[in-house]
Scaffold this active site. Structure first.
Site, mmCIF file in Angstrom:
data_model
loop_
_atom_site.group_PDB
_atom_site.id
_atom_site.type_symbol
_atom_site.label_atom_id
_atom_site.label_comp_id
_atom_site.label_asym_id
_atom_site.label_seq_id
_atom_site.Cartn_x
_atom_site.Cartn_y
_atom_site.Cartn_z
ATOM 1 N N ASP A 148 48.730 29.852 37.737
ATOM 2 C CA ASP A 148 48.724 29.116 39.007
ATOM 3 C C ASP A 148 47.378 28.438 39.241
ATOM 4 O O ASP A 148 46.335 29.088 39.247
ATOM 5 C CB ASP A 148 49.014 30.066 40.169
ATOM 6 C CG ASP A 148 50.389 30.706 40.058
ATOM 7 O OD1 ASP A 148 51.371 29.957 39.991
ATOM 8 O OD2 ASP A 148 50.465 31.948 40.040
ATOM 9 N N ASP A 196 44.934 31.129 32.620
ATOM 10 C CA ASP A 196 45.538 31.490 33.898
ATOM 11 C C ASP A 196 46.752 30.569 34.096
ATOM 12 O O ASP A 196 46.897 29.563 33.396
ATOM 13 C CB ASP A 196 44.491 31.295 35.004
ATOM 14 C CG ASP A 196 45.073 31.385 36.395
ATOM 15 O OD1 ASP A 196 45.705 32.413 36.692
ATOM 16 O OD2 ASP A 196 44.914 30.427 37.171
ATOM 17 N N ASP A 215 40.935 28.591 36.982
ATOM 18 C CA ASP A 215 40.524 27.701 38.069
ATOM 19 C C ASP A 215 39.848 28.423 39.219
ATOM 20 O O ASP A 215 39.458 27.780 40.195
ATOM 21 C CB ASP A 215 41.753 26.974 38.631
ATOM 22 C CG ASP A 215 42.671 27.921 39.401
ATOM 23 O OD1 ASP A 215 42.843 27.711 40.617
ATOM 24 O OD2 ASP A 215 43.192 28.868 38.804
#
Length: 252
Positions: free
Chosen positions: A15, A13, A192
């Site tokens: 961001d 991922d 995250d």
């Protein structure tokens, strides 16, 4: 047995995983809200809205701003505003404003998290193909990767406009695995947020959850990734590489 011994590629991922993009995103959101004469949200609040792409970010921002404005007017003894354009149209306008402002502030408002460049470099040197899967609008992705000097590490990049179904749908991850020429179970996905872990599970990919990202204010362990790490370079020993000691700063 090493949980990741069959891994033949790694996807990430963006961001909250590789980059702290909250300062730039929050600035663009607030400038767009201000342009529509709506209350501004601030970075701490915007962080809880990040992760599902720009359209949903705009919906969350507008919902909050309209409610906040109504509350403020009520405390001042003023009637609620009843001449707004429809919310759907306002979201569309807000998105256009956001895209314009984010294009101006994205690079200066985005920073690599610690150990990102050295971890990506070590994985690439090992011969593992690396992919990127983000819900961020595609036009912003390549310039940002180039500005941060990490574009060179990725053989496959999938932005939010490149697939019909964004994470947590498995389609973006399945597409990356296909382009890498490996089975989904051979591709490790690192993220995250619950969207990342849900997408990995749906695609059949093993997953790593990082504790330092955004994730809507939730602890990543609630999403039950296969492994949880505090730092990105904790991934290296699990893939047979020495732990990185290069202490990158957030602002490098």
């Amino acid at each position: 047995m090493n949980k990741f011994e069959d891994i033949r590629g790694v996807a990430f991922d963006l961001d909250g995983t590789l980059v702290d993009s909250a300062p730039g995103l929050a600035a663009a959101v607030d400038m767009a809200l201000y342009a529509l004469e709506l209350p501004v949200a601030g970075e701490e609040r915007v962080i809880t809205w990040i992760g599902n792409g720009a359209d949903i970010l705009m919906e969350r921002a507008l919902t909050w701003a309209r409610q906040e404005r109504a509350t403020l007017r009520k405390t001042m003894g003023k009637p609620p505003v009843d001449d707004d354009i429809p919310a759907e149209e306002q979201v569309r306008i807000l998105r256009k404003l956001f895209d314009r402002y984010y294009g101006e502030v994205a690079e200066e408002g985005t920073f690599l998290f610690p150990h990102v460049a050295d971890t990506l470099g070590a994985l690439q040197a090992k011969g593992l193909p690396l992919g990127l899967v983000t819900n961020k609008p595609t036009p912003f992705v390549a310039p940002l990767l180039e500005a941060l000097d990490i574009a060179k590490y990725f053989s496959v990049v999938i932005g939010g406009d490149d697939v019909q179904n964004k994470k947590p749908h498995p389609d973006p991850l399945l597409l990356v695995a296909e382009r890498m020429g490996i089975a989904p179970q051979q591709m490790l996905f690192v993220g995250d947020s619950r969207n990342d872990i849900q997408a990995a599970k749906a695609a059949g990919c093993p997953s790593v959850g990082l504790t330092y990202g955004y994730n809507y204010g939730e602890a990543i362990d609630l999403s039950q990734p296969d492994v949880i790490y505090q730092s990105l370079n904790d991934l290296l020993p699990a893939l047979g590489l020495p732990h990185s000691e290069n202490q990158e700063s957030k602002n490098d």
